[in-house]
Design a protein around this motif. Structure first.
Motif, mmCIF file in Angstrom:
data_model
loop_
_atom_site.group_PDB
_atom_site.id
_atom_site.type_symbol
_atom_site.label_atom_id
_atom_site.label_comp_id
_atom_site.label_asym_id
_atom_site.label_seq_id
_atom_site.Cartn_x
_atom_site.Cartn_y
_atom_site.Cartn_z
ATOM 1 N N HIS A 34 -18.767 4.819 -1.703
ATOM 2 C CA HIS A 34 -17.304 4.882 -1.755
ATOM 3 C C HIS A 34 -16.674 5.193 -0.392
ATOM 4 O O HIS A 34 -15.500 5.568 -0.328
ATOM 5 N N GLY A 82 0.819 -1.202 0.000
ATOM 6 C CA GLY A 82 0.000 0.000 0.000
ATOM 7 C C GLY A 82 0.852 1.250 0.000
ATOM 8 O O GLY A 82 1.929 1.295 0.611
ATOM 9 N N ASN A 83 0.392 2.263 -0.703
ATOM 10 C CA ASN A 83 1.068 3.550 -0.670
ATOM 11 C C ASN A 83 0.687 4.282 0.605
ATOM 12 O O ASN A 83 -0.034 3.767 1.453
ATOM 13 N N ALA A 107 -12.512 7.116 3.356
ATOM 14 C CA ALA A 107 -12.593 6.984 1.901
ATOM 15 C C ALA A 107 -11.762 5.782 1.469
ATOM 16 O O ALA A 107 -10.601 5.641 1.873
ATOM 17 N N VAL A 108 -12.373 4.892 0.658
ATOM 18 C CA VAL A 108 -11.667 3.691 0.196
ATOM 19 C C VAL A 108 -10.776 4.081 -0.980
ATOM 20 O O VAL A 108 -11.246 4.346 -2.084
ATOM 21 N N LYS A 109 -9.459 4.086 -0.723
ATOM 22 C CA LYS A 109 -8.501 4.468 -1.767
ATOM 23 C C LYS A 109 -8.249 3.329 -2.737
ATOM 24 O O LYS A 109 -8.032 3.541 -3.930
ATOM 25 N N LYS A 110 -8.275 2.092 -2.230
ATOM 26 C CA LYS A 110 -7.999 0.936 -3.075
ATOM 27 C C LYS A 110 -8.815 -0.248 -2.563
ATOM 28 O O LYS A 110 -8.996 -0.410 -1.348
ATOM 29 N N ASN A 111 -9.293 -1.062 -3.502
ATOM 30 C CA ASN A 111 -10.059 -2.269 -3.177
ATOM 31 C C ASN A 111 -9.302 -3.471 -3.747
ATOM 32 O O ASN A 111 -9.171 -3.604 -4.954
ATOM 33 N N LEU A 155 -1.260 6.613 3.056
ATOM 34 C CA LEU A 155 -2.682 6.900 3.197
ATOM 35 C C LEU A 155 -2.879 8.230 3.893
ATOM 36 O O LEU A 155 -2.129 8.588 4.823
ATOM 37 N N GLY A 156 -3.894 8.958 3.449
ATOM 38 C CA GLY A 156 -4.287 10.158 4.151
ATOM 39 C C GLY A 156 -4.931 9.815 5.480
ATOM 40 O O GLY A 156 -5.215 8.652 5.783
ATOM 41 N N GLU A 197 -8.272 7.941 4.941
ATOM 42 C CA GLU A 197 -8.279 7.020 3.807
ATOM 43 C C GLU A 197 -7.975 5.606 4.283
ATOM 44 O O GLU A 197 -7.363 5.406 5.338
ATOM 45 N N ILE A 208 -7.577 1.158 2.832
ATOM 46 C CA ILE A 208 -7.523 0.121 1.796
ATOM 47 C C ILE A 208 -8.365 -1.051 2.294
ATOM 48 O O ILE A 208 -8.185 -1.514 3.418
#
Length: 650
Positions: free
Chosen positions: A409, A384-385, A422-426, A387-388, A391, A393
């Protein structure tokens, strides 16, 4: 000639009609005896799995015995109906009703005793092989051969009582018809089969109710409703719907009036009506046996997937952690004793719940992003990058839908409803391996502390994350499945025993799990069920073929008269063979097709509820085996039936 000799000669001269019934009965006696040999083995109690295996085989023996009772009862009642002409001749010659009853009783007991002797003799010849196969399949130590005196006595007394009770009971089936009716036997002209449109619609409604009952909501009540309506609907399918379909097909001259199609289609309406009860019974029995086999295969396959998708040989979870580092020296000792290199990875998770609309929420554990990045390469997942603050994953397995957690979302946690993530990646994966949860939420590290504080305030005491120690052993990640004697299984069994011994006796609340030990235990359980169900399914299959063979043989005289008359007006031998083959094939294969559809309809939602997705393949494998076995019986019955017809063709 004495009366017993007369009964013996009756059986000997009707050997062609009795042979299938006799062999099926002897096969059931042999399987029951084989189970008894295992159950009463003197060394069975010395094995850890022995008592459980003996209990399973005892249940299977009960199933065989109950099925044998109904099989023998149905077979004998069918035999009696086919012997009206013989009883009529005996009545003309002066035989009293009591003498006919005595004759039937002696014949039944003669066949029953012969089946018992043959079954026990066959079981004795195969008992060593049965013990060898059973122990190897279940995974326990080999059991030596012994003289199964108790098994012989139990089998003999049980089936002697069965044949005795049924022989007495079936005397009630001998109808006190007039001699003229008896002399007509089965030669009386049959009425044209008719189907009630109302009953046909009722049967279709029952099948529809059964289908939707188990699809809408899976509860014990819905399963009972589906079973009752499905079984009743199956009966009306054979007795009404199938006959109605044939009648409608006959009205379509363009389709039916071609070659010999009219002949075998018209004849099928009679055969389906006459054999509706038998086809119904075969379908229900086959469906039940196949459902059991399909469930066992599905569970076994799911167990293999759980092992192969889990990269960690050992998972040690501490639920109530403290500042003191837990003692893991026993794990280190066993892994060092196995002589393997390993890496230990620690992860911390907090339990949470994602709001899914309304008052509903779904369990969703949380893990910090730094720990996930450490774990991702071992799970084969992308790192994972950054995250805010708000945010996250979301990692999902194939068992779950993203809509169970994500709304617009965003993910809102029940423990922290004021702020949504907020879902940055699924990310999708087959399995998380190290935990039973089907989803995982990756959050910034500060969010873990925020949620921990919120849960502590809500519960009124300090909440700490659950700590898991994951052990990756490269030497054991070969892609092959473990055996009970493999180093991983031995180490896993020792650690699992240590976990059981320490449960409740230690100050730490922990649980240790070995993937190899879990797989071996599941394999032993399913192997035991598979071994038991194989022989039960064989009995069902052999008995079903016996039913069909007897029905064909009992109708042979009528069919010979019909085909002989048709041959005089130009029906060739090849046309007769083609028409007869199609009729026999429908009788043999239609129960397989119907039971396959029913099995898929029933076990699909049940296994889906249990988290098993791969359903179609195990069911198809089961029915492929049934199809091969049924095809063998079909070829034998067809060749004997058509051979008898050919002899009478002009």
């Amino acid at each position: 000639m004495s009366f017993p000799q007369f009964a013996f000669n009756n059986v000997r001269r009707n050997a062609r009609a009795y042979i299938a019934y006799f062999l099926s009965s002897a096969f059931m006696v042999m399987v029951f005896f084989a189970y008894s040999v295992f159950i009463y083995h003197p060394e069975i109690a010395n094995n850890d799995m022995g008592p459980r295996a003996a209990t399973s085989m005892q249940v299977a023996a009960y199933i065989v015995y109950v099925f044998a009772f109904f099989f023998v009862l149905y077979s004998i009642s069918s035999f009696l109906k086919s012997r009206n002409l013989e009883f009529g001749i005996l009545s003309i010659l002066g035989a009293r009703p009591g003498q006919i009853n005595k004759l039937v009783f002696l014949e039944n007991m003669l066949i029953g005793i012969s089946a018992i002797v043959t079954g026990i003799a066959g079981g004795m010849l195969l008992s060593k092989l049965f013990l060898l196969l059973s122990t190897r399949t279940i995974g326990i130590e080999d059991l030596p051969f012994y003289w199964p005196i108790k098994a012989m006595l139990v089998t003999s007394i049980s089936f002697l009582a069965l044949f005795l009770v049924i022989s007495i009971f079936t005397l009630l089936f001998i109808r006190k018809n007039k001699v003229l009716e008896l002399l007509q036997g089965n030669a009386k002209p049959k009425k044209q089969p008719k189907a009630s449109i109302l009953l046909s619609l009722f049967g279709a409604v029952l099948l529809a109710v059964g289908y939707f009952a188990i699809r809408v909501e899976l509860t014990p009540q819905s399963i009972i409703i589906a079973a009752v309506t499905g079984i009743a609907g199956t009966y009306f399918f054979y007795s009404q719907l199938s006959v109605l379909f044939i009648r409608l097909l006959q009205r379509n001259r363009r389709t039916t009036w071609r070659g010999t199609r009219l002949l075998w289609v018209s004849e099928m309406s009679y055969k389906l009506r006459d054999n509706s009860r038998m086809l119904f019974l075969i379908t229900v029995v086959t469906a039940l046996a196949s459902m059991g086999a399909g469930v066992v295969l599905s569970i076994n396959q799911a167990g293999r997937e759980l092992y192969t998708n889990n990269p960690f040989a050992i998972t040690n979870t501490y639920y109530d952690t403290s500042s003191v580092e837990p003692d893991r020296s026993v794990i280190y000792h066993e892994l060092d004793a196995a002589g393997v290199d390993y890496t230990e990875t620690r992860i911390d998770t907090l339990s949470g719940s994602a709001l899914a609309g309304g008052d509903q929420s779904n369990y969703l554990p949380l893990m910090s992003l730094p720990q996930y990045n450490q774990l991702a390469p071992l799970l084969g997942l992308p790192a994972g990058n950054t995250l805010g603050l708000n945010e996250a994953i979301l990692i999902l397995t194939k068992e779950n839908k993203s809509s169970d957690y994500i709304q617009n979302h965003m993910i809102t946690l029940k423990e922290q409803p004021a702020v949504s993530l907020a879902v940055k990646k699924n990310i999708r994966t087959d399995s998380l391996g190290f935990q039973s949860a089907t989803a995982l939420l990756i959050v910034p590290e500060q969010w873990m502390e925020t949620l921990r504080v919120a849960k502590s305030a809500e519960l009124g005491h300090e909440v700490q994350p659950a700590v898991q120690y994951l052990y990756d052993v490269p030497a054991w990640n070969t892609g092959s499945l473990p055996t009970p004697s493999s180093p991983e299984s031995i180490a896993g069994a020792k650690l699992s025993k240590w976990n059981d011994d320490m449960s409740g006796n230690s100050g730490d609340d922990f649980y240790l799990e070995s993937r190899a030990n879990n797989y071996i235990l599941l394999k032993q359980s399913t192997a035991m069920l598979s071994f038991v169900s194989i022989f039960v399914a064989l009995i069902f299959s052999v008995s079903s073929a016996s039913f069909l063979y007897f029905k064909l043989n009992s109708e042979l005289a009528t069919d010979i008269r019909m085909y002989r008359a048709l041959s005089k007006i130009g029906l060739s031998t090849s046309e007769m063979s083609a028409a007869a083959t199609k009729q026999i094939a429908i009788l043999f294969y239609i129960p397989i097709v119907v039971s396959a559809i029913q099995s898929l309809v029933v076990i699909s939602p049940i296994l889906t509820e249990a988290g098993i997705k791969n359903i179609i393949e195990p069911v198809l494998i089961t029915f492929a085996a049934y199809l091969i076995l049924q095809s063998l019986f079909f070829l034998i019955a067809k060749s004997r039936y058509i051979s008898s017809l050919k002899k009478m063709m002009v």
